[in-house]
Design a protein around this motif. Structure first.
Motif, PDB file in Angstrom:
ATOM      1  N   LYS A 335      24.244 -21.198 -21.444  1.00  0.00           N
ATOM      2  CA  LYS A 335      23.071 -22.407 -21.082  1.00  0.00           C
ATOM      3  C   LYS A 335      22.387 -22.418 -22.068  1.00  0.00           C
ATOM      4  O   LYS A 335      21.194 -22.888 -22.070  1.00  0.00           O
ATOM      5  N   LEU A 336      22.405 -21.446 -23.388  1.00  0.00           N
ATOM      6  CA  LEU A 336      21.387 -21.517 -24.392  1.00  0.00           C
ATOM      7  C   LEU A 336      22.145 -21.484 -25.689  1.00  0.00           C
ATOM      8  O   LEU A 336      22.964 -20.303 -25.848  1.00  0.00           O
ATOM      9  N   GLU A 337      22.393 -22.628 -26.557  1.00  0.00           N
ATOM     10  CA  GLU A 337      23.150 -22.749 -27.596  1.00  0.00           C
ATOM     11  C   GLU A 337      22.282 -22.695 -28.906  1.00  0.00           C
ATOM     12  O   GLU A 337      22.972 -22.892 -29.944  1.00  0.00           O
ATOM     13  N   GLU A 338      20.876 -22.464 -28.751  1.00  0.00           N
ATOM     14  CA  GLU A 338      20.264 -22.655 -29.858  1.00  0.00           C
ATOM     15  C   GLU A 338      20.439 -21.359 -30.792  1.00  0.00           C
ATOM     16  O   GLU A 338      20.915 -20.151 -30.232  1.00  0.00           O
ATOM     17  N   THR A 339      20.228 -21.515 -32.063  1.00  0.00           N
ATOM     18  CA  THR A 339      20.266 -20.293 -32.992  1.00  0.00           C
ATOM     19  C   THR A 339      19.423 -20.348 -34.171  1.00  0.00           C
ATOM     20  O   THR A 339      18.560 -21.264 -34.023  1.00  0.00           O
ATOM     21  N   GLY A 340      18.919 -19.262 -34.924  1.00  0.00           N
ATOM     22  CA  GLY A 340      18.054 -19.087 -35.629  1.00  0.00           C
ATOM     23  C   GLY A 340      16.851 -18.147 -34.981  1.00  0.00           C
ATOM     24  O   GLY A 340      16.935 -17.494 -34.088  1.00  0.00           O
ATOM     25  N   ALA A 341      15.539 -18.105 -35.729  1.00  0.00           N
ATOM     26  CA  ALA A 341      14.614 -17.041 -35.419  1.00  0.00           C
ATOM     27  C   ALA A 341      13.221 -17.770 -35.017  1.00  0.00           C
ATOM     28  O   ALA A 341      12.814 -18.788 -35.714  1.00  0.00           O
ATOM     29  N   THR A 342      12.709 -17.609 -33.783  1.00  0.00           N
ATOM     30  CA  THR A 342      11.703 -18.448 -33.129  1.00  0.00           C
ATOM     31  C   THR A 342      10.813 -17.488 -32.387  1.00  0.00           C
ATOM     32  O   THR A 342      11.200 -16.525 -31.707  1.00  0.00           O
ATOM     33  N   ALA A 343       9.351 -18.073 -32.363  1.00  0.00           N
ATOM     34  CA  ALA A 343       8.474 -17.356 -30.952  1.00  0.00           C
ATOM     35  C   ALA A 343       9.192 -18.030 -29.890  1.00  0.00           C
ATOM     36  O   ALA A 343       9.830 -19.120 -29.916  1.00  0.00           O
ATOM     37  N   CYS A 344       8.793 -17.435 -28.740  1.00  0.00           N
ATOM     38  CA  CYS A 344       9.375 -17.870 -27.596  1.00  0.00           C
ATOM     39  C   CYS A 344       8.550 -18.985 -26.917  1.00  0.00           C
ATOM     40  O   CYS A 344       7.758 -19.158 -25.854  1.00  0.00           O
ATOM     41  N   VAL A 345       8.901 -20.148 -27.479  1.00  0.00           N
ATOM     42  CA  VAL A 345       8.264 -21.650 -26.979  1.00  0.00           C
ATOM     43  C   VAL A 345       9.468 -22.462 -27.012  1.00  0.00           C
ATOM     44  O   VAL A 345      10.467 -22.344 -27.717  1.00  0.00           O
ATOM     45  N   ASP A 346       9.511 -23.561 -26.297  1.00  0.00           N
ATOM     46  CA  ASP A 346      10.582 -24.593 -26.049  1.00  0.00           C
ATOM     47  C   ASP A 346      11.761 -23.974 -25.652  1.00  0.00           C
ATOM     48  O   ASP A 346      12.826 -24.877 -25.607  1.00  0.00           O
TER      49      ASP A 346
END
Length: 371
Positions: A335-346
């Motif tokens: 249910k989560l297809e995003e990739t990359g590096a990010t702070a835990c927002v959105d």
């Protein structure tokens, strides 16, 4: 088919909560890791799990690439702080291993700087998330949720007060001590201004808890929010201990650090943690989070929204643990297809966050006032 989920520090203060919460998922094969194989074995033996958990000895200061290659996780949750003293070695090793990475970091620069790994993570098609905790995940979700009520939000005044009985382990204590008495910048009246950790004593009345003392706390929000919410003029985040005697004692120590009479306190974390436990008999199991958002509505009138969340019966630690639990479940179930590096927002909405807390001894309410 099961997904291998590695929990580094899986038997620790927050790690065990995450481990137990994910254990019943039939799609998850848990691997509990830490420096103590004895503690990892003990938790695995006591764990009620859909799939028999594994335990491994893992030291994050050693050869992580080889260790992760042997463990072969698909999702890794890193709970072993304090993150203020760490680099991105664990996250890099996870990227190299092709494992998604989630941490519970609350270190300001650590979380804010995670984007430096974005290209590496994108190339490996993995998701790297830092700060999967109350800050900035829950706090950003709150601002996002209430933002539609305002024409513009100008002030955020918010904080967390802990329950002495569940105030955290050694890593959490060391994390707090890393900024006590030390200067850092926060947005005040439209400019970044210097404040000092645990200073500016402030008393707030929490529903069901009474009055609690709070002091300046350094969190990732202080870097993330000014850009994310450009209408903001002031951001004040504070944290506090349940017992006034302990909070004031730490405030006094912060004064000594501020004026150079005492050096950094991180090395004193074990001693101060043991000393604080002597006061457990005078404490409760109640903690809380509040956020006051102030600004202007569509008609130009002053508007303030206040959100209060209260945890009882020792359930407060579930609040910072829930983002990692939710993200792991999303990844495991596709249910989560995003990739990359990010702070835990959105990545988690307020409704998702609060829905995950509804079966615990945690309640919340908000109020809106205009002027």
């Amino acid at each position: 088919m099961t997904t291998r989920v590695l929990i580094i520090g899986g038997y620790g203060h927050f790690g065990e909560i995450i481990t137990r919460s994910l254990a019943l998922d039939t799609n998850i094969q848990l691997i509990v890791a830490g420096r103590s194989i004895k503690k990892a074995n003990a938790l695995c033996a006591a764990l009620e799990a859909a799939n028999k958990p594994e335990s491994v000895a893992l030291d994050i200061t050693q050869d992580l690439n080889a260790s992760l290659a042997a463990i072969d996780p698909e999702v890794t949750i890193h709970t072993s702080g304090p993150f203020q003293e760490q680099d991105y070695a664990v996250a890099r090793a996870c990227i190299n291993a092709g494992s998604h990475y989630i941490d519970l970091a609350d270190g300001r620069s650590f979380v804010f700087g995670i984007g430096a790994l974005d290209e590496l993570a994108q190339n490996k098609r993995v998701l790297v998330v830092s700060g999967a905790s109350s800050v900035p995940c829950l706090t950003a979700a709150l601002v996002d949720h209430y933002q539609q009520t305002f024409d513009r939000i100008e002030t955020l005044d918010y904080g967390i007060t802990t329950a002495q009985e569940t105030s955290g382990g050694l890593a959490a204590t060391a994390g707090i001590l890393s900024y006590v008495g030390r200067p850092f910048q926060t947005l005040i009246d439209g400019n970044m201004q210097r404040v000092y950790g645990w200073q500016d004593l402030y008393c707030r009345d929490y529903p069901g808890l009474g009055r609690r003392l709070l002091g300046n706390c350094e969190v990732p929000d202080l870097d993330i929010f000014p850009t994310r919410y450009p209408t903001l003029k002031t951001i004040r985040f504070r944290a506090g201990l349940e017992l006034p005697a302990l909070h004031v004692s730490l405030w006094l120590i912060s004064c000594l650090v501020r004026f150079g009479l005492v050096r950094g306190l991180e090395r004193a974390a074990p001693l101060l943690l043991r000393a604080s436990k002597l006061f457990d008999r005078f404490s409760s199991d109640k903690s809380a989070l509040h956020m006051a958002l102030a600004g202007v509505d569509a008609n130009g009138a002053g508007l303030e929204v206040t959100f209060n969340l209260t945890a009882t019966q020792g359930d407060g630690p579930y609040i910072p643990c829930m983002p990692a639990i939710l993200l792991a479940r999303k990844l495991v179930h596709g249910k989560l297809e995003e990739t990359g590096a990010t702070a835990c927002v959105d990545l988690i909405t307020l409704d998702e966050y609060l829905d995950s807390l509804k079966d615990l001894n945690i309640t919340w309410r908000d109020s809106i006032s205009t002027s």
